[in-house]
Each structure stands twice: as structure tokens, then as C-alpha cells.
Design an enzyme around this catalytic site. Structure first.
Site, PDB file in Angstrom:
ATOM      1  N   TYR A   1       8.937  76.443  55.179  1.00 56.13           N
ATOM      2  CA  TYR A   1       8.090  75.777  54.173  1.00 56.13           C
ATOM      3  C   TYR A   1       7.090  74.823  54.812  1.00 56.13           C
ATOM      4  CZ  TYR A   1      10.874  71.552  54.884  1.00 56.13           C
ATOM      5  OH  TYR A   1      11.477  70.448  55.446  1.00 56.13           O
TER       6      TYR A   1
ATOM      7  N   PHE B   1       3.344  66.329  54.169  1.00 58.36           N
ATOM      8  CA  PHE B   1       4.392  65.315  54.350  1.00 58.36           C
ATOM      9  C   PHE B   1       5.616  65.878  55.057  1.00 58.36           C
ATOM     10  CE2 PHE B   1       4.772  67.082  50.049  1.00 58.36           C
ATOM     11  CZ  PHE B   1       6.079  67.561  50.053  1.00 58.36           C
ATOM     12  N   ASP B   2       5.748  67.202  55.129  1.00 59.58           N
ATOM     13  CA  ASP B   2       6.892  67.784  55.833  1.00 59.58           C
ATOM     14  C   ASP B   2       6.659  69.285  56.003  1.00 59.58           C
ATOM     15  OD1 ASP B   2       9.311  67.945  57.113  1.00 59.58           O
ATOM     16  OD2 ASP B   2      10.533  67.867  55.302  1.00 59.58           O
TER      17      ASP B   2
ATOM     18  N   ILE C   1      15.337  69.299  45.229  1.00 60.38           N
ATOM     19  CA  ILE C   1      14.687  68.891  43.984  1.00 60.38           C
ATOM     20  C   ILE C   1      14.693  70.061  42.990  1.00 60.38           C
ATOM     21  CG2 ILE C   1      13.236  67.118  45.062  1.00 60.38           C
ATOM     22  CD1 ILE C   1      10.944  69.117  45.132  1.00 60.38           C
TER      23      ILE C   1
ATOM     24  N   TYR D   1      10.079  64.185  42.837  1.00 59.34           N
ATOM     25  CA  TYR D   1      10.678  62.873  43.106  1.00 59.34           C
ATOM     26  C   TYR D   1      10.358  61.846  42.026  1.00 59.34           C
ATOM     27  CZ  TYR D   1      11.758  64.918  47.578  1.00 59.34           C
ATOM     28  OH  TYR D   1      12.260  65.751  48.563  1.00 59.34           O
TER      29      TYR D   1
ATOM     30  N   PHE E   1       4.094  73.435  47.732  1.00 61.54           N
ATOM     31  CA  PHE E   1       4.860  73.975  48.850  1.00 61.54           C
ATOM     32  C   PHE E   1       4.437  75.413  49.123  1.00 61.54           C
ATOM     33  CE2 PHE E   1       7.752  70.594  47.569  1.00 61.54           C
ATOM     34  CZ  PHE E   1       8.222  70.110  48.788  1.00 61.54           C
TER      35      PHE E   1
END
Length: 315
Positions: free
Chosen positions: A232, A243-244, A264, A290, A307
């Protein structure tokens, strides 16, 4: 009560001291705790209240809950903490069947609803018997004294207190649902604008997660309880900021059990729509990500997430 007091002692806030408190001499309990009691008269002014020899206030109320505002001050009168400023409602204090002489619980047991008081403790005694820790340096600097101003509001049975907490929790949950619904409308509008701008068409899960199939896989999608392996890359939809990603983690696939809340909700919903080998884009409204709490500095509150995912396999 101890966790509430320990967590609060670091804040610097304020509570009004009855004007007569400076003039009335302190009375003393056998344990050494000094106290001044006050009660409002018909005009609303606080007058000294004596503790009659026949009073047995603590024993008569053991097992109940006293709600009270409190302020903690050093021996030099510097404010350490004011519960009123930290939370607008009075804090519940359970009155146990037996209390430790010299503790804060013993002192609060003198109060009736409507009473206010000033208590003065030897700091080393009250910290040992109530907080179960040494006197912090910032309190020591004011001398071996801890002053507590208290204002008692209600005396409730444990059942009444539990019912009130349940009602408050229900009201908070209702408010959270209302806020979430309003945020969801904003997020859906943002996602709709993104799709229009990028000339993309997305499908939507029953739970509200959008997904765009970029490469179709084979076979059937995974079922709840199966372990999935995913590559991902996650970005903030409004800014495109990453962010990731698994690329930052040596491209090691991320594994989790589908549908059991390990990720999530948007991930549980979106990955369940894919087949082995699928590549897709998930657009996740913030209530399914979130929410209002966010996730650190990279994911602010109420952030829609995007994503790029690849479902490698599952078993």
C-alpha cells in the site's frame, strides 16, 4: 479518585476561596488534618460551619459518591490544579467504607452537599496516604504543606452515579454520531469533487468506502477472519502528502486479519471487495479512518485518506 488527582496535579488553574477563610481559625482532626468548613446562607454568602460533636458524616455516607470541585495549592499559595477549569462538572469521589487517617478521602468525608472547605495537610502525609508517592519537588518548594479548596455539590448512591454515567455516555455517543454524519457529508462532497476532477468512477461499499479497481485480480474476494497480505501507499486526499507506505518498510507486505477491527474500518471494507492480485485505490471518509482524533502530525483530524493498494494473497 487517585488516578484523577495524580493526572491533574501538573495543571496550573484556579477556584474561588471563601472570603471568610482568611479570618476563621483552622480546626484540627485527630489525624492532624486542618480544616475550615463553610456553607452559604440565605443571601448566598458563605458562613463558617462548625463540625458538631454528634456529627458522623463519613460513616453515614460510606459507599456513596460525593461530587466535588477541588483546587490544590502549595504552602506558598501557588495554584497547582483546579478541577473546575479542567472539567466543567464536579468530579465524583467514592467514599469507601473505611478511610485512612490523614488522607484526602478522610477530609472530603466531612463535607455535605452545599459545603465548601479549606483543608491543610502535611504534604508528606497526604502524598503518602492518598497519592502513594513522594512529595514532588514543585510542591516541596512551597514547604511541607498542601492546601485543598473543595466545594461539594451532590451526594449520590453508587447506582445513581452509574445511571448518570451511562446517560452521559449515551449522550456523548449520540453527539458523536451526529458530528460523524455531518462530517461524512463534507467528506463525500470532497471525494465526489476528486473523482470529477480526475475523471474517475468509483464503487462504494455498503459501509461507505469508495474503491476504484485499477487491475482486476482472479478468484473470489477474501472472507472475514482470513489473513490478507497487502502492499500500500497512503496519502492525504486533499494535499497528496504521503504519510505511510510499504515501500518505506522494505516493501514488506502488511498482513492483518480481515473484518475483526485490526485496521481502520475503511480498510476492512475496501480490501473485502478485492480479489487476489487486484490493484485498487481506496478513498476513505474520515469517520471510517481516524475521525476527529486524527493520527499524529501527518493525519490531521477529519482527514479523508487515499490508499493505493495491491492484494497479494490471503489464506
Amino acid at each position: 479518585m487517585r488516578h484523577f488527582l495524580l493526572g491533574a496535579l501538573a495543571a496550573l488553574l484556579g477556584l474561588a476561596r471563601p472570603a471568610q477563610a482568611q479570618d476563621q481559625p483552622f480546626a484540627r482532626l485527630p489525624s492532624g488534618t486542618e480544616y475550615r468548613l463553610f456553607r452559604a446562607d440565605a443571601t448566598g454568602k458563605y458562613q463558617p460551619r462548625a463540625l458538631a460533636p454528634t456529627d458522623a458524616p463519613y460513616a453515614s455516607r460510606a459507599g456513596q459518591v460525593l461530587t466535588v470541585f477541588m483546587e490544590f495549592r502549595t504552602g506558598r499559595d501557588s495554584v497547582l490544579m483546579s478541577s473546575r477549569r479542567m472539567q466543567p462538572t464536579a468530579q465524583p469521589v467514592a467514599l469507601p467504607p473505611q478511610t485512612t487517617p490523614g488522607s484526602l478521602e478522610e477530609a472530603l468525608g466531612l463535607l455535605l452537599p452545599g459545603d465548601s472547605a479549606v483543608f491543610r495537610f502535611p504534604a508528606d502525609t497526604v502524598f503518602a496516604k492518598t497519592f502513594r508517592q513522594p512529595v514532588p519537588p514543585f510542591v516541596k518548594r512551597g514547604g511541607n504543606t498542601l492546601t485543598v479548596l473543595a466545594s461539594a455539590r451532590e451526594l449520590l448512591t453508587m447506582e445513581q452515579m452509574q445511571a448518570r454515567q451511562q446517560q452521559l455516555q449515551a449522550e456523548m455517543q449520540k453527539k458523536a454520531v451526529q458530528l460523524s454524519a455531518g462530517q461524512l457529508l463534507k467528506d463525500n462532497a470532497l471525494i465526489g469533487a476528486y473523482l470529477k476532477k480526475n475523471h474517475a468512477t468509483a464503487k462504494k461499499t455498503a459501509g461507505g468506502t469508495y474503491y476504484i479497481i485499477k487491475k482486476a485480480g482472479t478468484g473470489l474476494p477474501p472472507k472475514k477472519g482470513q489473513t490478507v497480505r497487502v502492499l500500500y501507499r497512503g496519502t492525504v486526499l486533499s494535499t497528496g502528502k504521503e504519510f505511510d507506505s510499504t515501500a518505506k518498510r522494505n516493501n514488506d507486505p502488511f498482513s492483518f486479519t480481515l473484518g475483526v477491527g485490526q485496521v481502520i474500518p475503511g480498510w476492512d471494507q475496501g480490501i473485502a471487495m478485492l480479489t487476489k492480485g487486484s490493484k485498487a485505490v481506496l478513498l476513505i471518509p474520515s469517520p471510517l479512518a481516524y475521525g476527529a482524533r486524527g493520527a499524529g502530525a501527518d493525519i490531521p483530524p477529519n482527514t479523508v485518506l487515499r490508499f493505493e493498494v495491491e492484494l497479494l494473497d490471503f489464506k
